[in-house]
Design an enzyme around this catalytic site. Structure first.
Site, PDB file in Angstrom:
ATOM      1  N   HIS A 303      34.927  -7.143   1.544  1.00 14.67           N
ATOM      2  CA  HIS A 303      34.528  -8.315   1.137  1.00 14.67           C
ATOM      3  C   HIS A 303      35.793  -9.182   0.268  1.00 14.67           C
ATOM      4  CE1 HIS A 303      30.368  -7.695   2.314  1.00 14.67           C
ATOM      5  NE2 HIS A 303      30.345  -6.831   1.761  1.00 14.67           N
ATOM      6  N   VAL A 333      29.796  -5.732  -3.000  1.00 16.72           N
ATOM      7  CA  VAL A 333      30.484  -4.572  -2.530  1.00 16.72           C
ATOM      8  C   VAL A 333      29.975  -3.180  -2.930  1.00 16.72           C
ATOM      9  CG1 VAL A 333      32.905  -3.482  -2.776  1.00 16.72           C
ATOM     10  CG2 VAL A 333      32.805  -5.815  -3.008  1.00 16.72           C
TER      11      VAL A 333
END
Length: 429
Positions: A303, A333
């Site tokens: 990400h 995450v």
């Protein structure tokens, strides 16, 4: 036929979702958990997916679902079997493609005494449940867990949280991982009910709550907004996607922000946040805690360079810094990471501590790859499932701990004593 529809829905949403983020390899998660009630256990008026949330200083919202229509009433009291009070609320439902939800009931009860156990019944065909209101002041304990999902790891996380004797749970997005398959929302509600009906759960949305499919279902957050109604009106917000509330007799101001709705300087959310922060009197409210989904600071390879992180940070970080926000929790995450106090990508003693805690138990597995060398502002990082606890001791000090699922609850994997910025003379505005 039903299975075919489910597969097409999941594939359609998966294509839309995974095309919007950078791909990376994750280890497999534990198996998904489905929670069903038989007709012998639950009739059509029996409440399920019961969860509670805070409303103002001394009220609670109790939400639940029944298969058929039923009265939106809650009887409650201070002793088992003695329900001396009663409140009524609203009933709603929603459609998502071919899915039709059950009757969703929302009832606000109160005024309630702080730090007190209440016993309550939902509707006309309900067992007796109990809830405990948060304390009126310090100390107060928050459990924090993001990206929960409904796997074996989720079950482990919930077991650890249950043993922690927390007062309020904070969830920075990605709840059910239904991803357009609506019955998974029902499974999730049943899975978390044993905890969520006893202590207030305060949540915000993540990318898995969007559930928008071009042409066929264009309204985002349909299930999230219908099932998990938060007290946004009370904080002056016009959206369930961002709101704020107070805890510990206004000693702690908690702000829930929406990473997947407009957040630029001209947006309604930005203007609401600016107004909300301006109303906080730090002499009376020494702590400010913020939750987002997509982290603004992240040294995991997962990400990276997403607009929900970079653009939102560029738009709003200055507001949080100038308000002397103490802590920012994020999810997204699937790992744990704690940063030092930081602002504008540099260590700053008057900036917030950023903590990523998207490791609750999702079905996608852990994000195990980190950027090397480790940035100086990153203090601790590890790809393990777990949850965190923030115990605010008083107006000046709080203790943060992170707990891995594979450890016993008493084992602390990461910890930090925090001093509120409002009590630091060097950070006075």
């Amino acid at each position: 036929m039903v299975l075919g529809i489910r597969v097409r829905l999941v594939l359609a949403y998966a294509v839309l979702y995974f095309c919007s983020v950078h791909s990376y390899n994750r280890p497999p998660a534990r198996e998904n958990i489905s929670v069903f009630y038989s007709d012998d256990d639950h009739d059509s008026n029996s409440p399920e997916q019961v969860h509670i949330s805070l409303v103002g200083e001394d009220k609670m919202r109790i939400s639940w679902i029944t298969k058929d229509s039923a009265p939106a009433t809650v009887d409650y009291g201070l002793s088992p079997g003695v329900n001396g009070y009663s409140s009524s609320g609203t009933t709603s439902s929603y459609h998502y493609l071919m899915y039709e939800s059950g009757s969703i009931h929302d009832v606000v009860i109160g005024p309630l005494k702080p730090n007190t156990v209440y016993y309550y019944r939902c509707g006309v065909s309900s067992p007796e449940f109990s809830l405990k209101t948060p304390p009126a002041g310090f100390p107060i304990k928050f459990s924090v867990a993001g990206d929960l999902g409904q796997t074996g790891w989720t079950s482990s996380t919930l077991d650890h949280i249950f043993k922690s004797n927390y007062d309020i749970l904070l969830l920075p997005g990605d709840l059910s991982y239904a991803d357009a398959y609506q019955p998974s929302w029902d499974d999730f509600g049943r899975l978390v009910e044993p905890l969520a009906r006893q202590r207030p759960w305060m949540v915000t949305q993540g990318n898995h709550e969007v559930e928008k499919i071009p042409v066929v279902h264009t309204r985002p957050f349909t299930a999230f907004n219908a099932r998990w109604r938060m007290p946004y009106e009370e904080s002056g917000s016009d959206s369930n996607l961002y709101y704020s509330f107070d805890a510990a007799a206004r000693g702690i101001h908690v702000i829930m922000l929406g990473s997947y709705t407009d957040f630029g300087p001209d947006s309604t959310q930005y203007k609401w946040l600016e107004s909300d922060l301006s109303k906080v009197d730090r002499n009376k409210t020494p702590w400010i805690v913020v939750l987002i989904h997509a982290p603004w600071y992240n040294s995991n390879t997962a990400h990276q360079d997403e607009p929900e992180s970079n653009d939102m940070k560029a738009a709003m970080e200055g507001l949080l810094y100038r308000a002397r926000v103490d802590v920012v929790f994020a999810g997204h995450v699937h790992a744990y990471e704690r940063f030092t106090r930081v602002y504008s990508d540099k260590a700053d003693n008057c900036g917030p501590v950023h903590i990523t805690i998207g490791d609750g138990g999702n079905r996608e597995g852990l994000a195990t790859k980190y950027i090397d060398p480790k940035p100086e502002i990153s203090v601790f990082r590890e790809a393990s499932f777990g949850h965190g606890q923030l115990e605010v001791a008083n107006a000046s000090h709080a203790h943060w701990t992170w707990h891995r699922n594979q450890d016993d609850e008493v084992i602390v994997s990461d910890s930090l004593w925090l001093r509120s910025l409002s009590s630091d003379p060097a950070c006075k505005l």
